[in-house]
Design a protein around this motif. Structure first.
Motif, PDB file in Angstrom:
ATOM      1  N   ASP A   1       0.900  -1.238  -0.026  1.00 21.79           N
ATOM      2  CA  ASP A   1      -0.059  -0.086   0.013  1.00 21.79           C
ATOM      3  C   ASP A   1       0.718   1.357   0.103  1.00 21.79           C
ATOM      4  OD1 ASP A   1      -2.323  -1.266  -0.005  1.00 21.79           O
ATOM      5  OD2 ASP A   1      -2.808  -1.369   1.889  1.00 21.79           O
ATOM      6  N   LEU A   2       2.027   1.181   0.721  1.00 20.02           N
ATOM      7  CA  LEU A   2       2.821   2.523   0.705  1.00 20.02           C
ATOM      8  C   LEU A   2       3.239   2.685  -0.712  1.00 20.02           C
ATOM      9  CD1 LEU A   2       5.101   1.931   3.577  1.00 20.02           C
ATOM     10  CD2 LEU A   2       3.698   3.830   2.978  1.00 20.02           C
ATOM     11  N   LYS A   3       3.438   1.502  -1.683  1.00 19.58           N
ATOM     12  CA  LYS A   3       3.802   1.922  -3.072  1.00 19.58           C
ATOM     13  C   LYS A   3       2.672   2.730  -3.727  1.00 19.58           C
ATOM     14  CE  LYS A   3       5.271  -1.476  -5.539  1.00 19.58           C
ATOM     15  NZ  LYS A   3       5.490  -2.852  -6.142  1.00 19.58           N
ATOM     16  N   LYS A   4       1.400   2.530  -3.286  1.00 19.32           N
ATOM     17  CA  LYS A   4       0.505   3.441  -4.066  1.00 19.32           C
ATOM     18  C   LYS A   4       0.406   5.082  -3.557  1.00 19.32           C
ATOM     19  CE  LYS A   4      -2.841  -0.472  -3.643  1.00 19.32           C
ATOM     20  NZ  LYS A   4      -3.775  -1.020  -2.703  1.00 19.32           N
ATOM     21  N   VAL A   5       1.088   5.077  -2.264  1.00 19.22           N
ATOM     22  CA  VAL A   5       1.181   6.695  -1.914  1.00 19.22           C
ATOM     23  C   VAL A   5       2.321   7.096  -2.642  1.00 19.22           C
ATOM     24  CG1 VAL A   5       1.896   8.081   0.088  1.00 19.22           C
ATOM     25  CG2 VAL A   5       0.344   6.014   0.411  1.00 19.22           C
ATOM     26  N   PHE A   6       3.326   6.300  -3.068  1.00 23.42           N
ATOM     27  CA  PHE A   6       4.717   6.814  -3.673  1.00 23.42           C
ATOM     28  C   PHE A   6       4.244   7.034  -5.124  1.00 23.42           C
ATOM     29  CE2 PHE A   6       6.978   5.770  -0.066  1.00 23.42           C
ATOM     30  CZ  PHE A   6       7.912   6.623   0.167  1.00 23.42           C
ATOM     31  N   LYS A   7       3.175   6.307  -5.524  1.00 25.45           N
ATOM     32  CA  LYS A   7       2.600   6.055  -7.003  1.00 25.45           C
ATOM     33  C   LYS A   7       3.737   5.408  -7.901  1.00 25.45           C
ATOM     34  CE  LYS A   7      -0.810  10.105  -7.126  1.00 25.45           C
ATOM     35  NZ  LYS A   7      -1.344  11.118  -7.762  1.00 25.45           N
ATOM     36  N   THR A   8       3.881   4.234  -7.325  1.00 27.41           N
ATOM     37  CA  THR A   8       4.978   3.503  -8.124  1.00 27.41           C
ATOM     38  C   THR A   8       4.400   1.922  -8.193  1.00 27.41           C
ATOM     39  OG1 THR A   8       7.159   2.634  -8.036  1.00 27.41           O
ATOM     40  CG2 THR A   8       6.380   2.755  -5.993  1.00 27.41           C
TER      41      THR A   8
ATOM     42  N   ILE B   1      -5.921   7.230   4.550  1.00 26.42           N
ATOM     43  CA  ILE B   1      -5.718   7.933   3.131  1.00 26.42           C
ATOM     44  C   ILE B   1      -6.655   7.307   1.874  1.00 26.42           C
ATOM     45  CG2 ILE B   1      -3.755   8.052   1.621  1.00 26.42           C
ATOM     46  CD1 ILE B   1      -1.817   8.378   4.144  1.00 26.42           C
ATOM     47  N   PHE B   2      -6.619   6.144   1.846  1.00 27.56           N
ATOM     48  CA  PHE B   2      -7.400   5.478   0.830  1.00 27.56           C
ATOM     49  C   PHE B   2      -8.838   5.753   1.027  1.00 27.56           C
ATOM     50  CE2 PHE B   2      -3.635   2.307   1.048  1.00 27.56           C
ATOM     51  CZ  PHE B   2      -2.938   3.232   0.113  1.00 27.56           C
ATOM     52  N   SER B   3      -9.344   5.845   2.162  1.00 26.62           N
ATOM     53  CA  SER B   3     -10.870   6.210   2.297  1.00 26.62           C
ATOM     54  C   SER B   3     -11.162   7.383   1.590  1.00 26.62           C
ATOM     55  CB  SER B   3     -11.280   6.231   3.780  1.00 26.62           C
ATOM     56  OG  SER B   3     -12.480   6.468   4.017  1.00 26.62           O
ATOM     57  N   GLU B   4     -10.326   8.618   1.998  1.00 25.73           N
ATOM     58  CA  GLU B   4     -10.362   9.715   1.590  1.00 25.73           C
ATOM     59  C   GLU B   4     -10.089   9.915  -0.157  1.00 25.73           C
ATOM     60  OE1 GLU B   4      -9.041  14.529   2.248  1.00 25.73           O
ATOM     61  OE2 GLU B   4      -8.286  12.964   3.782  1.00 25.73           O
ATOM     62  N   GLY B   5      -9.239   9.182  -0.456  1.00 28.09           N
ATOM     63  CA  GLY B   5      -8.576   9.212  -1.822  1.00 28.09           C
ATOM     64  C   GLY B   5      -7.332  10.173  -1.825  1.00 28.09           C
ATOM     65  N   LEU B   6      -6.208   9.673  -2.320  1.00 28.67           N
ATOM     66  CA  LEU B   6      -5.004  10.468  -2.446  1.00 28.67           C
ATOM     67  C   LEU B   6      -5.172  11.638  -3.197  1.00 28.67           C
ATOM     68  CD1 LEU B   6      -2.038  10.497  -1.407  1.00 28.67           C
ATOM     69  CD2 LEU B   6      -1.472   9.014  -3.287  1.00 28.67           C
ATOM     70  N   ASP B   7      -5.945  11.532  -4.155  1.00 31.81           N
ATOM     71  CA  ASP B   7      -6.038  12.863  -4.971  1.00 31.81           C
ATOM     72  C   ASP B   7      -6.709  13.853  -4.286  1.00 31.81           C
ATOM     73  OD1 ASP B   7      -4.474  11.742  -7.099  1.00 31.81           O
ATOM     74  OD2 ASP B   7      -6.146  11.161  -8.115  1.00 31.81           O
ATOM     75  N   ASN B   8      -7.631  13.466  -3.428  1.00 31.30           N
ATOM     76  CA  ASN B   8      -8.690  14.281  -2.914  1.00 31.30           C
ATOM     77  C   ASN B   8      -7.927  14.973  -1.562  1.00 31.30           C
ATOM     78  OD1 ASN B   8     -10.971  13.880  -4.366  1.00 31.30           O
ATOM     79  ND2 ASN B   8     -11.395  12.091  -2.870  1.00 31.30           N
ATOM     80  N   ILE B   9      -7.049  14.068  -1.133  1.00 33.26           N
ATOM     81  CA  ILE B   9      -6.208  14.814  -0.075  1.00 33.26           C
ATOM     82  C   ILE B   9      -5.167  15.724  -0.571  1.00 33.26           C
ATOM     83  CG2 ILE B   9      -3.856  14.169   1.506  1.00 33.26           C
ATOM     84  CD1 ILE B   9      -5.353  11.323   1.935  1.00 33.26           C
ATOM     85  N   ILE B  10      -4.551  15.523  -1.791  1.00 33.66           N
ATOM     86  CA  ILE B  10      -3.632  16.596  -2.292  1.00 33.66           C
ATOM     87  C   ILE B  10      -4.643  17.882  -2.613  1.00 33.66           C
ATOM     88  CG2 ILE B  10      -2.459  17.278  -4.389  1.00 33.66           C
ATOM     89  CD1 ILE B  10      -1.685  14.117  -4.554  1.00 33.66           C
TER      90      ILE B  10
END
Length: 401
Positions: free
Chosen positions: A46-53, A261-270
């Motif tokens: 799941d950390l790979k998703k945060v790094f977008k890799t 983080i995934f519940s809110e959505g990373l793009d929404n967090i940004i």
């Protein structure tokens, strides 16, 4: 009397959500138990998703972002290697200092504090390096000391335009999980973050994502390392274990943080971080003050470094906030000590929390002698937030009684 909440608006450690704190309140576990990987293996994925890799390998070190910096350098470079770096704040300065102390030959570009990575100068120096002596290029994505965000995608374009094979190192300690970061798309080879910023945890985890290219470079690296060895970490982490005692409670907290983080959505967090930061900036400008970041293109969405009037000492503003209003602001560091105070606006926060930060800052500034109109910054931020929220809401349906 200390009723109510003590407010934390430093740019890290950040506020910890209740769900994360509760998740860490667990009994100690056997770190060698056969079911331990049920906790850890999904964290790496799941950390790979945060790094977008999709192709990178994530290592979790018990330590801090600084430890992950050292792991990145010591596992992929050799003493005497030439690296290209830039220095424009306390944390980019510390990265340069580490590289020098580890025996690298640092080609350092000093930039005015308030600006960011000098992409054009990077491209010029890379283009001039016909022999490929530069082995790595370093970029501090978000300079926390000055509230400056740099163009990492631009650094990749500079490398590509020069046809240069150097590794790209990125300090994303105060950006990853809060500001747009795309490891694969931007061709980042080593990306560093820490648990205490956008991941909303206590300090204690240094997290490093490593590209396949960097893993190949690791095979040629002969720099001394032990605790931070990629070999040891990779051999253990692929099976869900660690080569030494892991901070199990922090890993449970990380699970809860990633779920949020995934519940809110990373793009929404940004997008939320941009919205909250803009409100703070509206407030600062309504005071008649300016940011340390020299131009809008440098403005950070995780921390605002605010320049106080010439006749005011920012340390008095910070002291007033802490002692009178139970609010912690970030101090000015090194060259900007006494000249700026910082409002951290990242992690677990919302519009009303940012308004509280501005209200406390207004009082603290006025107490220090600054000629700031009471309520001006709060009012400006309120109107910004009201407009932004209204623009994203469906009309209210009010039922008759």
């Amino acid at each position: 009397m200390k009723n109510g909440t003590t407010h934390l608006f430093v740019p890290g450690p950040t506020n910890i959500p209740d769900a994360v704190r509760r998740a860490m309140n667990v009994s100690m576990q056997d770190m060698r138990a056969p079911d331990y990987p049920e906790l850890t293996l999904p964290l790496f994925a799941d950390l790979k998703k945060v790094f977008k890799t999709e192709t990178g390998t994530v290592f979790i070190y018990p330590g801090s972002g600084t430890g992950a910096w050292e792991a990145a350098i010591s596992n992929t470079l050799n003493r005497g290697d030439r690296v290209l770096m830039s220095r424009f704040g306390q944390f980019s300065h510390l990265w340069v200092d580490m590289a020098q102390r580890l025996g690298l030959e640092v080609d350092c570009i000093d930039v005015e504090w308030g600006e960011g990575v000098p992409v054009e100068e990077y491209q010029r120096r890379l283009g001039d390096d016909r022999q490929g002596r530069i082995k790595a290029v370093f970029a501090t994505h978000n300079e926390t000391a000055t509230g400056v965000t740099s163009d990492v995608a631009g650094v990749r374009k500079a490398l590509d335009a020069a046809g240069h094979p150097a590794l790209l190192f990125v300090d994303g300690v105060s950006s990853i999980g809060s500001i747009d970061f795309r490891m694969d798309e931007w061709g980042v080879d080593l990306a560093v973050t820490g648990s205490q910023k956008g991941l909303m945890l206590p300090a204690g985890l240094g997290i490093l994502s490593v590209s396949e290219k960097a893993l190949e470079a690791h095979k040629q690296s002969r720099m001394e390392r032990c605790y931070f060895s990629f070999e040891d970490m990779k051999a253990s982490s692929t099976t869900g274990f660690f080569p030494y005692t892991p901070p199990t409670q922090l890993l449970h907290g990380l699970r809860a943080s990633l779920d949020l983080i995934f519940s809110e959505g990373l793009d929404n967090i940004i997008a939320r971080h941009h919205r909250l930061a803009e409100g703070v900036r509206h407030g600062v400008h309504a005071w008649g003050l300016r940011l340390c970041a020299k131009e809008e293109k440098w403005w950070s969405n995780t921390v605002s470094a605010i320049v106080v009037p010439d006749d005011i000492d920012a340390r008095h503003v910070i002291a007033n906030g802490y002692s009178r209003y139970r609010t912690s602001f970030g101090a000015g560091l090194s060259k900007v000590a006494g000249r700026v105070f910082r409002i951290g606006h990242l992690g677990d926060l919302n519009e009303v929390m940012c308004l509280a930060a501005l209200a406390s800052a207004e009082m603290s500034l006025r107490d220090a002698g600054a000629k700031v109109e009471a309520g001006s910054g709060v009012a400006a931020a309120q109107e910004w937030y009201r407009a932004e929220i209204a623009g994203n809401l469906q009309p209210l349906q009010v039922q008759a009684a």
